[in-house]
Design an enzyme around this catalytic site. Sequence first.
Site, PDB file in Angstrom:
ATOM      1  N   ASP A   1      -3.195  -7.789 -12.827  1.00  0.00           N
ATOM      2  CA  ASP A   1      -2.772  -7.241 -11.464  1.00  0.00           C
ATOM      3  C   ASP A   1      -3.186  -5.801 -11.400  1.00  0.00           C
ATOM      4  O   ASP A   1      -3.622  -5.297 -12.621  1.00  0.00           O
ATOM      5  CB  ASP A   1      -1.371  -7.549 -11.159  1.00  0.00           C
ATOM      6  CG  ASP A   1      -0.921  -7.006 -10.014  1.00  0.00           C
ATOM      7  OD1 ASP A   1      -1.382  -6.962  -9.099  1.00  0.00           O
ATOM      8  OD2 ASP A   1      -0.028  -6.023 -10.050  1.00  0.00           O
ATOM      9  N   LEU A   2      -3.428  -5.207 -10.373  1.00  0.00           N
ATOM     10  CA  LEU A   2      -3.504  -3.790 -10.398  1.00  0.00           C
ATOM     11  C   LEU A   2      -2.168  -2.832 -10.179  1.00  0.00           C
ATOM     12  O   LEU A   2      -2.219  -2.238 -11.147  1.00  0.00           O
ATOM     13  CB  LEU A   2      -4.466  -3.437  -8.829  1.00  0.00           C
ATOM     14  CG  LEU A   2      -5.885  -3.824  -9.154  1.00  0.00           C
ATOM     15  CD1 LEU A   2      -6.457  -3.929  -7.787  1.00  0.00           C
ATOM     16  CD2 LEU A   2      -6.680  -3.062 -10.244  1.00  0.00           C
ATOM     17  N   ASP A   3      -1.639  -2.644  -8.945  1.00  0.00           N
ATOM     18  CA  ASP A   3      -0.622  -2.079  -8.740  1.00  0.00           C
ATOM     19  C   ASP A   3       0.609  -1.907  -9.748  1.00  0.00           C
ATOM     20  O   ASP A   3       0.982  -3.173 -10.257  1.00  0.00           O
ATOM     21  CB  ASP A   3       0.112  -2.096  -7.420  1.00  0.00           C
ATOM     22  CG  ASP A   3      -0.724  -1.766  -6.230  1.00  0.00           C
ATOM     23  OD1 ASP A   3      -1.459  -0.661  -6.597  1.00  0.00           O
ATOM     24  OD2 ASP A   3      -0.661  -2.223  -5.119  1.00  0.00           O
TER      25      ASP A   3
ATOM     26  N   TRP B   1       2.570   1.448  -4.039  1.00  0.00           N
ATOM     27  CA  TRP B   1       1.371   0.435  -3.776  1.00  0.00           C
ATOM     28  C   TRP B   1       0.094   0.942  -3.445  1.00  0.00           C
ATOM     29  O   TRP B   1       0.306   1.884  -2.505  1.00  0.00           O
ATOM     30  CB  TRP B   1       1.651  -0.785  -3.432  1.00  0.00           C
ATOM     31  CG  TRP B   1       2.968  -1.577  -4.020  1.00  0.00           C
ATOM     32  CD1 TRP B   1       2.719  -2.529  -4.898  1.00  0.00           C
ATOM     33  CD2 TRP B   1       4.373  -1.448  -3.646  1.00  0.00           C
ATOM     34  NE1 TRP B   1       4.115  -3.081  -5.261  1.00  0.00           N
ATOM     35  CE2 TRP B   1       5.001  -2.294  -4.666  1.00  0.00           C
ATOM     36  CE3 TRP B   1       4.921  -0.525  -2.715  1.00  0.00           C
ATOM     37  CZ2 TRP B   1       6.510  -2.407  -4.597  1.00  0.00           C
ATOM     38  CZ3 TRP B   1       6.449  -0.799  -2.852  1.00  0.00           C
ATOM     39  CH2 TRP B   1       6.995  -1.387  -3.539  1.00  0.00           C
TER      40      TRP B   1
ATOM     41  N   SER C   1      -4.979  -9.345  -7.259  1.00  0.00           N
ATOM     42  CA  SER C   1      -4.190  -8.338  -6.770  1.00  0.00           C
ATOM     43  C   SER C   1      -3.797  -8.632  -5.373  1.00  0.00           C
ATOM     44  O   SER C   1      -4.630  -8.782  -4.403  1.00  0.00           O
ATOM     45  CB  SER C   1      -4.661  -6.858  -6.971  1.00  0.00           C
ATOM     46  OG  SER C   1      -3.909  -5.948  -6.313  1.00  0.00           O
ATOM     47  N   ARG C   2      -2.547  -8.894  -5.079  1.00  0.00           N
ATOM     48  CA  ARG C   2      -2.101  -9.106  -3.590  1.00  0.00           C
ATOM     49  C   ARG C   2      -1.863  -7.603  -3.118  1.00  0.00           C
ATOM     50  O   ARG C   2      -1.034  -6.923  -3.310  1.00  0.00           O
ATOM     51  CB  ARG C   2      -0.848  -9.691  -3.703  1.00  0.00           C
ATOM     52  CG  ARG C   2      -0.242 -10.001  -2.016  1.00  0.00           C
ATOM     53  CD  ARG C   2       1.141 -10.622  -2.111  1.00  0.00           C
ATOM     54  NE  ARG C   2       1.259 -12.022  -2.956  1.00  0.00           N
ATOM     55  CZ  ARG C   2       1.911 -12.063  -4.124  1.00  0.00           C
ATOM     56  NH1 ARG C   2       2.551 -10.925  -4.545  1.00  0.00           N
ATOM     57  NH2 ARG C   2       2.090 -13.414  -4.807  1.00  0.00           N
TER      58      ARG C   2
ATOM     59  N   LYS D   1      -0.541 -15.499  -5.508  1.00  0.00           N
ATOM     60  CA  LYS D   1      -1.354 -15.665  -6.698  1.00  0.00           C
ATOM     61  C   LYS D   1      -1.576 -16.934  -7.070  1.00  0.00           C
ATOM     62  O   LYS D   1      -2.577 -16.931  -7.834  1.00  0.00           O
ATOM     63  CB  LYS D   1      -0.136 -15.038  -7.888  1.00  0.00           C
ATOM     64  CG  LYS D   1      -0.060 -13.731  -7.584  1.00  0.00           C
ATOM     65  CD  LYS D   1      -1.223 -12.628  -7.829  1.00  0.00           C
ATOM     66  CE  LYS D   1      -0.889 -11.193  -7.642  1.00  0.00           C
ATOM     67  NZ  LYS D   1      -1.010 -10.519  -8.645  1.00  0.00           N
TER      68      LYS D   1
ATOM     69  N   ASP E   1       3.177  -7.200 -13.209  1.00  0.00           N
ATOM     70  CA  ASP E   1       4.288  -6.386 -12.869  1.00  0.00           C
ATOM     71  C   ASP E   1       5.662  -7.034 -12.079  1.00  0.00           C
ATOM     72  O   ASP E   1       6.821  -6.450 -11.972  1.00  0.00           O
ATOM     73  CB  ASP E   1       4.088  -4.819 -12.353  1.00  0.00           C
ATOM     74  CG  ASP E   1       3.818  -4.891 -10.989  1.00  0.00           C
ATOM     75  OD1 ASP E   1       4.478  -4.075 -10.129  1.00  0.00           O
ATOM     76  OD2 ASP E   1       2.936  -5.434 -10.642  1.00  0.00           O
TER      77      ASP E   1
END
Length: 174
Positions: free
Chosen positions: A12-14, A24, A71-72, A102, A125
Site C-alpha cells: 500500500d502507499l499511504d 492521505w 493503493s486505494r 483491495k 496499514d
Amino acid sequence: MNDMLPRLVVFDLDFTLWDCGGTWCDCLSPPFHTCGSQILDSDGRQVRLYDDALAILDRCDDRKIPMALASRTQQPTWARELVERLGIAQRFAYSEIYPSSKLKYFAALHQNSDISYNKMLFFDDEMRNIREVGSLGVTSVFVGDGMSLHLFDQGLKQFAPRPNQRPSSNTQSC
C-alpha cells in the site's frame, strides 16, 4: 526462485511506504513541487518515503522478487505523480491505484502476473484490508507505523512455509 520467498510483494502507499504530512495523498493540495530534496504540496506538506522504504525495495530487487502497488485513493493521478517524483515508479512490475476494494486489486494482480494468492506477501496499514486480502490466501501483514526493515523481515518469516505446509493465510499484526 527460492520457495521460501514470495513471488510478489505488494505494498500500500499511504502510511505504509510513505507519509504525506500526516494525511492521505488524496487530502493533499497539488500542485506538487520539489524544494531541495523535499517533495511538497502547495500547503507545504512534505511527502516522504519512510526511512527504510528504499532499503526494503532494494532487498526485493536483490532477491529478484517482483513488487506491486495496491493503493486505494480518490486521486490516483496524484498518487502516481508522487510515486514518479519519489523515483520509485520503475521498481514496481504492477500498479493498482484507484478507488476500489483491495479484492479487486488482488484479482487484477493475480490475473496480470499469473501468481497465485498464496505466493504473495502484502503490507498495508488498514486492518480491514489485511483481513479482506488475507481471506484470499495472501500472507498479509499489518503496518502500524510505516514500513521498517524489521517489519519486512517479519513478513518474510510469516510467509515462509514450514516443510510440507503452504504459506499461511493468517493475518498478523506486527
